[in-house]
Design a protein around this motif. Structure first.
Motif, PDB file in Angstrom:
ATOM      1  N   TYR A   1       0.853  -1.186   0.000  1.00  0.00           N
ATOM      2  CA  TYR A   1       0.000   0.000   0.000  1.00  0.00           C
ATOM      3  C   TYR A   1       0.884   1.230   0.000  1.00  0.00           C
ATOM      4  CZ  TYR A   1      -3.310   3.535   1.489  1.00  0.00           C
ATOM      5  OH  TYR A   1      -4.073   4.669   1.568  1.00  0.00           O
ATOM      6  N   ASP A   2       0.603   2.119  -0.918  1.00  0.00           N
ATOM      7  CA  ASP A   2       1.330   3.383  -0.988  1.00  0.00           C
ATOM      8  C   ASP A   2       0.411   4.459  -0.431  1.00  0.00           C
ATOM      9  OD1 ASP A   2       3.012   5.448  -1.488  1.00  0.00           O
ATOM     10  OD2 ASP A   2       2.900   5.332  -3.675  1.00  0.00           O
ATOM     11  N   ASP A   3       0.783   5.048   0.706  1.00  0.00           N
ATOM     12  CA  ASP A   3      -0.088   6.040   1.336  1.00  0.00           C
ATOM     13  C   ASP A   3      -0.047   7.388   0.625  1.00  0.00           C
ATOM     14  OD1 ASP A   3       2.488   6.525   2.090  1.00  0.00           O
ATOM     15  OD2 ASP A   3       1.993   7.130   4.145  1.00  0.00           O
ATOM     16  N   ARG A   4       0.922   7.644  -0.233  1.00  0.00           N
ATOM     17  CA  ARG A   4       0.998   8.894  -0.996  1.00  0.00           C
ATOM     18  C   ARG A   4       1.212   8.571  -2.476  1.00  0.00           C
ATOM     19  NH1 ARG A   4      -0.274  13.617   0.633  1.00  0.00           N
ATOM     20  NH2 ARG A   4       1.312  14.591  -0.605  1.00  0.00           N
ATOM     21  N   PRO A   5       0.182   8.034  -3.172  1.00  0.00           N
ATOM     22  CA  PRO A   5       0.387   7.722  -4.591  1.00  0.00           C
ATOM     23  C   PRO A   5       0.600   9.002  -5.393  1.00  0.00           C
ATOM     24  CG  PRO A   5      -1.924   7.474  -4.019  1.00  0.00           C
ATOM     25  CD  PRO A   5      -1.187   7.746  -2.738  1.00  0.00           C
ATOM     26  N   ARG A   6       1.494   8.911  -6.379  1.00  0.00           N
ATOM     27  CA  ARG A   6       1.807  10.082  -7.205  1.00  0.00           C
ATOM     28  C   ARG A   6       1.894   9.629  -8.655  1.00  0.00           C
ATOM     29  NH1 ARG A   6       6.551  13.542  -4.640  1.00  0.00           N
ATOM     30  NH2 ARG A   6       5.854  14.806  -6.363  1.00  0.00           N
ATOM     31  N   TYR A   7       1.258  10.391  -9.510  1.00  0.00           N
ATOM     32  CA  TYR A   7       1.437  10.170 -10.939  1.00  0.00           C
ATOM     33  C   TYR A   7       1.121  11.464 -11.669  1.00  0.00           C
ATOM     34  CZ  TYR A   7      -3.651   9.691 -11.449  1.00  0.00           C
ATOM     35  OH  TYR A   7      -4.982   9.898 -11.425  1.00  0.00           O
ATOM     36  N   SER A   8       1.526  11.501 -12.916  1.00  0.00           N
ATOM     37  CA  SER A   8       1.263  12.648 -13.773  1.00  0.00           C
ATOM     38  C   SER A   8       1.280  12.145 -15.213  1.00  0.00           C
ATOM     39  CB  SER A   8       2.331  13.719 -13.570  1.00  0.00           C
ATOM     40  OG  SER A   8       2.099  14.783 -14.463  1.00  0.00           O
ATOM     41  N   PHE A   9       0.297  12.570 -16.000  1.00  0.00           N
ATOM     42  CA  PHE A   9       0.296  12.180 -17.411  1.00  0.00           C
ATOM     43  C   PHE A   9      -0.352  13.291 -18.228  1.00  0.00           C
ATOM     44  CE2 PHE A   9      -3.978  10.853 -16.317  1.00  0.00           C
ATOM     45  CZ  PHE A   9      -4.704  11.110 -17.460  1.00  0.00           C
ATOM     46  N   ASN A  10      -0.077  13.258 -19.527  1.00  0.00           N
ATOM     47  CA  ASN A  10      -0.730  14.164 -20.462  1.00  0.00           C
ATOM     48  C   ASN A  10      -0.717  13.526 -21.844  1.00  0.00           C
ATOM     49  OD1 ASN A  10       1.887  14.434 -21.218  1.00  0.00           O
ATOM     50  ND2 ASN A  10       2.033  16.619 -20.872  1.00  0.00           N
ATOM     51  N   TYR A  11      -1.656  13.964 -22.663  1.00  0.00           N
ATOM     52  CA  TYR A  11      -1.696  13.502 -24.050  1.00  0.00           C
ATOM     53  C   TYR A  11      -2.417  14.558 -24.878  1.00  0.00           C
ATOM     54  CZ  TYR A  11      -6.662  12.243 -23.945  1.00  0.00           C
ATOM     55  OH  TYR A  11      -8.012  12.280 -23.873  1.00  0.00           O
ATOM     56  N   GLY A  12      -2.261  14.455 -26.173  1.00  0.00           N
ATOM     57  CA  GLY A  12      -2.925  15.384 -27.071  1.00  0.00           C
ATOM     58  C   GLY A  12      -3.088  14.763 -28.444  1.00  0.00           C
TER      59      GLY A  12
END
Length: 181
Positions: A37-48
């Motif tokens: 279990y990750d108590d501070r999940p982080r991600y970032s994405f973008n598309y176009g």
């Protein structure tokens, strides 16, 4: 009795050899009741996407820091305006979105259609059937072009052997001579 031992040995040996052959690197074992279990999940994405031949133009980007998700997406509407949606989501405030539209809303003017002419309908009172006479012409076979068709010949299968074997339906078993040996 030894047959039973052999069968039992084969079954046990088959079960032992059938277990998965995965090393400890791929088969992580956690203590009972614990899961990753990750108590501070982080991600970032973008598309176009920018396909000018079909007019499909859109983009999106999103980031997550713990339980807060923030993002924005935009797309070009069929009328030429750009719709942009800014959204946030967290456990305290829920999902919130702000929609904005930028640019002129230009709709093409419709082309005028040509006027429709009404159909002319003529009514005829009590139509009377009139007999039509067709002049008889004598049949002259020489006047027609001669057509030659091949004569159909039946396709004959060559008789190689007996097509249907002859069965002896009175056969009830071996002959009486069989039992006299």
């Amino acid at each position: 009795m030894s047959q039973y031992y052999c069968v039992l040995f084969a079954i046990v040996y088959g079960c032992v050899q059938a277990r998965p052959k995965i090393g400890p690197v791929f088969n992580q074992v956690f203590e009972p009741g614990l899961e990753y279990y990750d108590d501070r999940p982080r991600y970032s994405f973008n598309y176009g996407v920018a396909d000018h031949s079909t007019g499909d133009i859109k983009s999106q980007h999103e980031t997550r820091e713990g339980e807060v998700v923030k993002g924005q997406y935009s797309l070009v509407e069929p009328d030429g305006s750009i719709r942009t949606v800014d959204y946030t989501a967290d456990p305290v405030h829920g999902f919130n979105a702000v929609v904005s539209k930028v640019g002129p809303s230009v709709h093409p003017t419709p082309k005028p259609l040509p006027p429709i002419q009404p159909a002319v309908i003529q009514y005829v009172r009590n139509p009377v059937p009139v007999p039509v006479q067709i002049p008889k012409q004598p049949f002259i076979p020489e006047a027609l072009p001669q057509q030659v068709f091949p004569s159909p010949s039946p396709f004959l299968y060559p008789k190689v052997g007996v097509q249907f074997p002859e069965y002896d339906f009175e056969f009830d078993g071996p002959s009486n001579d069989f039992y006299k040996r």
